[in-house]
Write a protein that holds these residues in place. Sequence first.
Motif, PDB file in Angstrom:
ATOM      1  N   ALA A  74       0.823  -1.219   0.000  1.00 52.33           N
ATOM      2  CA  ALA A  74       0.000   0.000   0.000  1.00 52.33           C
ATOM      3  C   ALA A  74       0.852   1.262   0.000  1.00 52.33           C
ATOM      4  N   ASP A  75       2.007   1.233   0.707  1.00 53.92           N
ATOM      5  CA  ASP A  75       2.813   2.452   0.780  1.00 53.92           C
ATOM      6  C   ASP A  75       3.491   2.766  -0.559  1.00 53.92           C
ATOM      7  N   ARG A  76       3.536   1.776  -1.457  1.00 57.18           N
ATOM      8  CA  ARG A  76       4.070   2.032  -2.798  1.00 57.18           C
ATOM      9  C   ARG A  76       2.953   2.353  -3.780  1.00 57.18           C
ATOM     10  N   ALA A  77       1.746   1.895  -3.461  1.00 63.26           N
ATOM     11  CA  ALA A  77       0.630   2.086  -4.376  1.00 63.26           C
ATOM     12  C   ALA A  77      -0.002   3.470  -4.254  1.00 63.26           C
ATOM     13  N   PHE A  78       0.141   4.111  -3.074  1.00 56.87           N
ATOM     14  CA  PHE A  78      -0.447   5.440  -2.873  1.00 56.87           C
ATOM     15  C   PHE A  78       0.603   6.378  -2.284  1.00 56.87           C
ATOM     16  N   ASP A  79       0.555   7.631  -2.755  1.00 54.31           N
ATOM     17  CA  ASP A  79       1.483   8.622  -2.210  1.00 54.31           C
ATOM     18  C   ASP A  79       0.926   9.136  -0.882  1.00 54.31           C
ATOM     19  N   PRO A  80       1.687  10.003  -0.155  1.00 50.09           N
ATOM     20  CA  PRO A  80       1.218  10.491   1.156  1.00 50.09           C
ATOM     21  C   PRO A  80      -0.142  11.166   1.094  1.00 50.09           C
ATOM     22  N   ALA A  81      -0.498  11.694  -0.087  1.00 52.76           N
ATOM     23  CA  ALA A  81      -1.794  12.365  -0.201  1.00 52.76           C
ATOM     24  C   ALA A  81      -2.919  11.382  -0.506  1.00 52.76           C
ATOM     25  N   GLY A  82      -2.564  10.094  -0.647  1.00 45.91           N
ATOM     26  CA  GLY A  82      -3.582   9.086  -0.917  1.00 45.91           C
ATOM     27  C   GLY A  82      -3.893   8.906  -2.381  1.00 45.91           C
ATOM     28  N   LYS A  83      -3.110   9.533  -3.253  1.00 43.39           N
ATOM     29  CA  LYS A  83      -3.340   9.380  -4.679  1.00 43.39           C
ATOM     30  C   LYS A  83      -2.587   8.157  -5.212  1.00 43.39           C
ATOM     31  N   PRO A  84      -3.193   7.432  -6.187  1.00 39.62           N
ATOM     32  CA  PRO A  84      -2.525   6.234  -6.723  1.00 39.62           C
ATOM     33  C   PRO A  84      -1.235   6.586  -7.459  1.00 39.62           C
ATOM     34  N   THR A  85      -0.223   5.811  -7.230  1.00 40.80           N
ATOM     35  CA  THR A  85       1.067   5.987  -7.900  1.00 40.80           C
ATOM     36  C   THR A  85       1.052   5.210  -9.222  1.00 40.80           C
ATOM     37  N   LYS A  86       2.188   5.297  -9.938  1.00 43.41           N
ATOM     38  CA  LYS A  86       2.305   4.536 -11.185  1.00 43.41           C
ATOM     39  C   LYS A  86       2.183   3.033 -10.917  1.00 43.41           C
ATOM     40  N   ALA A  87       2.664   2.602  -9.764  1.00 46.09           N
ATOM     41  CA  ALA A  87       2.580   1.174  -9.431  1.00 46.09           C
ATOM     42  C   ALA A  87       1.126   0.734  -9.337  1.00 46.09           C
ATOM     43  N   ALA A  88       0.297   1.561  -8.674  1.00 45.12           N
ATOM     44  CA  ALA A  88      -1.121   1.225  -8.523  1.00 45.12           C
ATOM     45  C   ALA A  88      -1.838   1.296  -9.860  1.00 45.12           C
ATOM     46  N   ILE A  89      -1.527   2.355 -10.633  1.00 46.71           N
ATOM     47  CA  ILE A  89      -2.189   2.520 -11.928  1.00 46.71           C
ATOM     48  C   ILE A  89      -1.846   1.355 -12.861  1.00 46.71           C
TER      49      ILE A  89
END
Length: 654
Positions: free
Chosen positions: A52-67
């Motif tokens: 989860a800590d790689r999938a979302f940034d501190p603001a809770g937005k999905p990262t490239k990994a999540a996308i």
Amino acid sequence: QLRTAAPEMLESLRLSYEYLEVRGTPRRLALIIHNLASRQDDLEMEVKGPPADRAFDPAGKPTKAAIGFARSKGVRPSDLRVVTEGNRQYVAATVREEGVATTTILSEELPALIASMKFERSMRWNQSNIYYSRPLRWLVALYGRQVIPFSFAGVQSNRTSHGLRVEGAPEIEISSASEYADKMAEHDIIVQTSQRKAVIWTAAVNLAEDAGGMVLEDPDLLAEVTNLVEQPTLLIGSYEERFLDLPVDVLVAVMKKHQRYFPVYGKDGRTLLPYFITVRNGGNQYLDIIRAGNEHVIRARFADAVFFYEKDSKQDLTIFLSKLDTLTFQADIGSMLDKVKRLEKLSPLLAEKLEMDEGEKTDAGRAAALSKADLASSLVVEMTSLQGIMGGNYARRSGEPEAVALAIAEQYEAVSQTRPGLVLALADRLDSLIGLFAAGLAPKGSNDPFALRRAAIQIIENLVANKVEINLREALSDAAGLLPIEATSETLSDVMFFIHGRLETYLQEQGIRTSVVRAVLAEQGHNPYSAALAAKALDDTVKSESWPTLLDSYARCVRISREQTAFELDPNQLNLPEEKALWKAFLQASEMLDGTVSSLTGALTFMEPSISSFFDGVLVMDDDQEVRQNRLALVQKIAGITNGIADLSFLEGF
């Protein structure tokens, strides 16, 4: 194989159905699936993605990994959710896979189902280079009225089956799957094995009764004939009464083994009438011609049998013994004559173990000396199925005692009817097992050219059926000592392990639970009959309400002492009342034991209160080394009370 593989295939494909049937004849295998779903069940599964800590940034937005993960699973990033596993959190996606149409998925999977079937012998038929038991002529694959398209071994599936060869194999168009059985029936093809079997048996019984006789039940012959025909039509033929001068066993062997005929017996069920019943694959046309052809063949075979029997009968059975030196049993362990000499020495040793009287020992030894002589006779060379049977006949004609003749005749049977016969049967199989294992010819996989699995099973069945106890380890050791090659202790262990495996399966097939079988075999695997009695008794015992308490009480003794060195008990150093009571209970319980499970159960029941009091009131692992070791020695005594009966640590709940 289809009965096993088809349900497994349908389950793996997520295809639901009500029930399936498997039908078969010599020319066709049919799988009929009732109420098969029109498409696969949809699949929904949860797939774990990146932390989860790689999938979302501190603001809770999905990262490239999540996308990227969401895209690969066909979902939106907003559909991802966080799951916790232990101390880590991951994102997960629910993936839905829509089911594929049944006809589409079966088009892909049915060739693999057909290819998965294995046969003892296979062949290559055409340029497809596919192995199968015989050439594939046609493939019918229908879902309702729709053809399931695929090809296998160069044959394309369609809706066209074929009828009987004797009718020119006419094409049979099948409009829908539901009418398959009816279409076959219209062409007089019985696709259900049990139905063909019933038709054949009923007709055979009726024909025999019309001739004033009867047919004896023979499941193996009936099964074989059933699977040789698609449209069974029975007829009765005859032969000259002069052939009835041959021994019944010879006539029956010729009819059954060579011609697959049902012999017709008189009403006494022992003597033969000059008739036979055969099964034709086809209708009622030309039965007179078919009958005449079969009668011609059987007369020729009987004439050969008369010639060989009369030739053999002119000589004493002992004359054939010298010819056994030219028959190799196995290169490393000698000829058949060498085997006979070993049996002649081993039989008295086994007879002694079985506590036979002098007359029985003498008969067993003489039977062993003549046991394989008939293998060199003309009739047995022509019809090997008569081995032993003709040996007994020739022994009787040569003036040997009836007990000797009977023992020779029954040596190849699974269960012996006489005690000398039992000794000979055991000696023969033990010699083969230890000898061939020593020669490096133990069975591997399904390869068992010397039928050693059957030999081991027959040893077990014979001992159990005759209620005979014997230490097979000792008997094998005796047999090993007579071999011309070395049979090491490792070889002996391998043979015992091999027999042990057959015995385990045999007992499980009697409905005895696996844990009980293994508990008993750990102590009595060398004695099949004793093991069979103990396994049945223990299986009944573990079902009782009191058993869990008894087992737990005994298990406490084993668990605390099994990792310890064996200690010597000094009863005079038992000072506490609970120690003394347990020692006294042990002594009394020991007197109850007679090697049976019931006596063991009685002993454990008697000791249980004392064992419980002992563990409640005594610290076994005392700080004083001598006290501790003495208490462990006492517990070890109790733990050993099951020796020779069963290893209870194999049981559930131990």
